[in-house]
Motif scaffolding. Structure first.
Motif, PDB file in Angstrom:
ATOM      1  N   GLU A  60     -13.809   6.587 -10.794  1.00 41.23           N
ATOM      2  CA  GLU A  60     -14.732   6.224 -12.664  1.00 41.23           C
ATOM      3  C   GLU A  60     -13.225   4.938 -12.323  1.00 41.23           C
ATOM      4  N   MET A  61     -12.277   4.979 -12.046  1.00 44.97           N
ATOM      5  CA  MET A  61     -11.654   3.970 -12.630  1.00 44.97           C
ATOM      6  C   MET A  61     -11.552   2.865 -12.261  1.00 44.97           C
ATOM      7  N   CYS A  67     -12.427  11.576 -26.314  1.00 44.73           N
ATOM      8  CA  CYS A  67     -11.645  12.353 -25.328  1.00 44.73           C
ATOM      9  C   CYS A  67     -12.589  13.319 -24.320  1.00 44.73           C
ATOM     10  N   SER A 119     -14.823  12.233 -22.354  1.00 50.35           N
ATOM     11  CA  SER A 119     -15.373  11.703 -20.931  1.00 50.35           C
ATOM     12  C   SER A 119     -14.363  13.329 -20.302  1.00 50.35           C
ATOM     13  N   ARG A 120     -13.475  14.027 -20.752  1.00 54.88           N
ATOM     14  CA  ARG A 120     -13.467  15.005 -20.279  1.00 54.88           C
ATOM     15  C   ARG A 120     -14.593  16.551 -19.443  1.00 54.88           C
ATOM     16  N   GLU A 154      -6.990  12.819 -25.004  1.00 47.80           N
ATOM     17  CA  GLU A 154      -7.197  13.984 -23.759  1.00 47.80           C
ATOM     18  C   GLU A 154      -7.293  15.388 -24.608  1.00 47.80           C
ATOM     19  N   LEU A 187     -11.936  16.542  -7.921  1.00 47.66           N
ATOM     20  CA  LEU A 187     -11.578  15.965  -9.827  1.00 47.66           C
ATOM     21  C   LEU A 187     -11.153  14.841  -9.581  1.00 47.66           C
ATOM     22  N   GLU A 188     -10.033  15.102  -8.577  1.00 50.21           N
ATOM     23  CA  GLU A 188      -8.848  13.741  -8.665  1.00 50.21           C
ATOM     24  C   GLU A 188      -9.692  11.668  -7.819  1.00 50.21           C
ATOM     25  N   GLU A 247     -16.171  15.110 -16.856  1.00 45.73           N
ATOM     26  CA  GLU A 247     -15.419  15.298 -15.448  1.00 45.73           C
ATOM     27  C   GLU A 247     -15.536  17.577 -15.359  1.00 45.73           C
ATOM     28  N   TYR A 257     -13.046  12.306  -8.207  1.00 50.33           N
ATOM     29  CA  TYR A 257     -14.103  11.635  -9.477  1.00 50.33           C
ATOM     30  C   TYR A 257     -12.989  10.745 -10.165  1.00 50.33           C
ATOM     31  N   ARG A 258     -12.217  10.734 -10.619  1.00 51.02           N
ATOM     32  CA  ARG A 258     -11.347   9.718 -11.620  1.00 51.02           C
ATOM     33  C   ARG A 258     -11.049   8.406 -10.936  1.00 51.02           C
ATOM     34  N   TYR A 259     -10.610   8.865  -9.801  1.00 45.07           N
ATOM     35  CA  TYR A 259     -10.233   7.682  -8.638  1.00 45.07           C
ATOM     36  C   TYR A 259     -11.957   6.487  -8.936  1.00 45.07           C
TER      37      TYR A 259
END
Length: 521
Positions: free
Chosen positions: A380-381, A48, A51-52, A40, A373-374, A55, A376-378
């Motif tokens: 992507e995952m 890393c 990916s960050r 991270e 952000l959450e 985001e 977006y991460r969801y």
């Protein structure tokens, strides 16, 4: 070559050794990984960082589009400092972003951080204004005198400033050495009830051109003055006599570009997916906002121009020379291998503990970014995985150690999952440690990983509950120097070999990252 332990082992270990890792193909034809432990680090790890930055770019693009749709205005800017080949990168970053808090390991003496030019800009009375101040004093005869200084507005009131996004970009040139600069996106044109950090936006307006011009003139003068007060060698120019220079004769410390929306209603329809066909007038808004957000938040991924190198291009040059066997004259970039290694170490040391990207307080609330952000991460995952290959934790480590992990991703993206077994064998592993899975198998593996991680989360929660129980029982704290004196309970120290529970003796608590961003963890 890195001095960051977790960066050294990034993507080389499985978070759930019993499951291994999955490399799967997505609907867009690319390959994505699941189950590898990542460092991270947004500064020192190219994988890393990508990916960050993605985001950050998504978050800032969303904020910019919503602000334009609301009728606001954006100002894209670049703030830099004068630099020379002999300047240390850490000194230049301190001038721009302030010094870091330091604790002397020998004496325990604490040196608090001091603000840089950027922090001074946000708090300067000329920009921020002055609140009402009441002064009282007692006269010799015992009576009390009082004076009131009325509040004075600053330039932020004229332009309707509500917040700013800031990203640090660093390049190195052969002639000028390291060159850090701040890419900013300023949100203006808002009517605030209260301060930008704690207030509420009640409306928007178009800042007068004269007000924007006054802000730009003030910013150029203030920026040069703030840098001069830190070190006269860093003072930037406020005028330029170069013919056809892109600064337009205004100097090279500050560059600003104003972005407005010609069709707010159409942009709102676009953002809310309403109104059927997208209006043509929206495309300019979308392109401008996305471009400004990417320029601000994703700048370190760009290739430097001319004879400059980004930090990751320094690594590219080292790889070309030391791994691919190219001669120094044929490898991209410049510098000997010894110089490149020294430059990278300087960069890694200077950036450690700093924030790469940040939003000023209140901006996320003003642009309704809560949960963005959450989400977006969801997404992507939970992208649809069409198939791939599962490696055991042993095989994954062997492939990573051999430098073939990217080759695995390339094979999966090319629909050649069956060839990964041969890659594992070439790395010294067993071919049967690579298992090809279809879409259903990939989904089942991801579900299993989620269950394992949920179980680990429950275990951590139980450990924290035990920690709280010991605290309530009144047991004393054992100081923990690595993590800054947080401390751990005596019983836990006795059971776990004296290691601190929050940091495990590493000095880094759960969720920490190199740049200490607000949305980390």
């Amino acid at each position: 070559m890195t001095t960051i332990d977790r960066c050294r082992v990034c993507a080389r270990r499985a978070v759930a050794p019993e499951l291994g890792t999955l490399t799967a193909r997505t609907e867009d034809g690319t390959a994505t990984g699941r189950g590898a432990q990542l460092c991270e680090s947004i500064w020192a790890c190219a994988v890393c960082e990508a990916s960050r930055r993605a985001e950050d770019t998504h978050e800032l693009t969303t904020a910019a589009l919503r602000w334009l749709a609301r009728g606001g205005t954006l100002i894209a800017g670049v703030l830099t400092t004068r630099h020379a080949p002999t300047d240390r990168l850490d000194d230049l970053l301190c001038a721009l972003m302030g010094t870091r808090r330091h604790v002397d390991e020998t004496t325990g003496e604490v040196t608090e951080r001091t603000p840089g030019a950027y922090q001074r800009l946000l708090s300067d009375p000329g920009f921020y204004g002055r609140a009402e101040a009441v002064s009282t004093w007692r006269r010799k005869d015992g009576t009390v005198g009082q004076s009131v200084r009325p509040p004075a507005p600053g330039l932020r009131h004229e332009i309707g400033y509500v917040g700013m996004a800031r990203n640090t970009e660093i390049t190195r040139s052969k002639a000028g050495g390291y060159h850090p600069h701040l890419n900013t996106l300023v949100f203006v044109g808002g009517t605030l009830d209260g301060t930008p950090a704690k207030g509420t936006v009640t409306g928007t307006f178009d800042p007068a051109p004269e007000a924007l011009e006054r802000f730009e003139d003030w910013l150029r003068g203030f920026w040069a003055s703030a840098l001069r007060s830190i070190d006269p060698m860093y003072e930037t120019s406020t005028e330029c006599d170069r013919r056809d220079c892109k600064c337009g004769g205004k100097g090279h410390g500050v560059q600003l570009h104003v972005i407005t929306s010609p069709d707010d209603k159409a942009l709102i329809d676009y953002l809310t997916k309403a109104g059927g066909e997208t209006a043509k007038s929206v495309q300019a808004d979308v392109d401008a906002a996305k471009g400004a957000a990417a320029e601000t938040a994703h700048s370190t991924a760009k290739a430097a121009k001319g004879k400059s190198m980004t930090p990751f291009q320094i690594l590219d040059r080292l790889w070309a020379i030391e791994h691919d066997g190219l001669a120094e004259a044929d490898a991209p970039g410049y510098g000997t291998t010894e110089q490149c290694r020294g430059w990278w170490l300087e960069y890694e040391t200077a950036t450690r503990g700093r924030r790469a990207f940040e939003l000023t307080r209140g901006l996320a609330r003003h642009t309704d970014l809560a949960g963005e952000l959450e989400a977006y991460r969801y997404q992507e995952m939970h992208r649809r995985l069409l198939g791939g290959v599962v490696l055991t934790s042993v095989a994954h480590g062997q492939v990573a150690e051999a430098g073939s992990d990217f080759a695995v991703a390339e094979l999966v993206a090319a629909r050649r999952e069956a060839d990964v077994a041969e890659l594992v064998a070439d790395a010294g592993g067993r071919a049967d440690h690579a298992r090809v899975v279809d879409e259903a198998g990939a989904a089942e593996w991801v579900e299993s990983l989620a269950e394992v991680m949920a179980a680990k989360a429950r275990q951590r929660a139980a450990e924290r509950a035990e920690w709280d129980r010991l605290a309530e029982a009144g047991h004393g704290l054992v100081p923990c120097e690595p993590c800054g004196g947080t401390g751990h309970r005596e019983e836990y120290a006795a059971i776990h070999g004296g290691q601190c529970f929050p940091c495990g003796g590493t000095g880094r608590v759960i969720g920490d990252a190199d740049d200490d961003q607000e949305h980390d963890g």
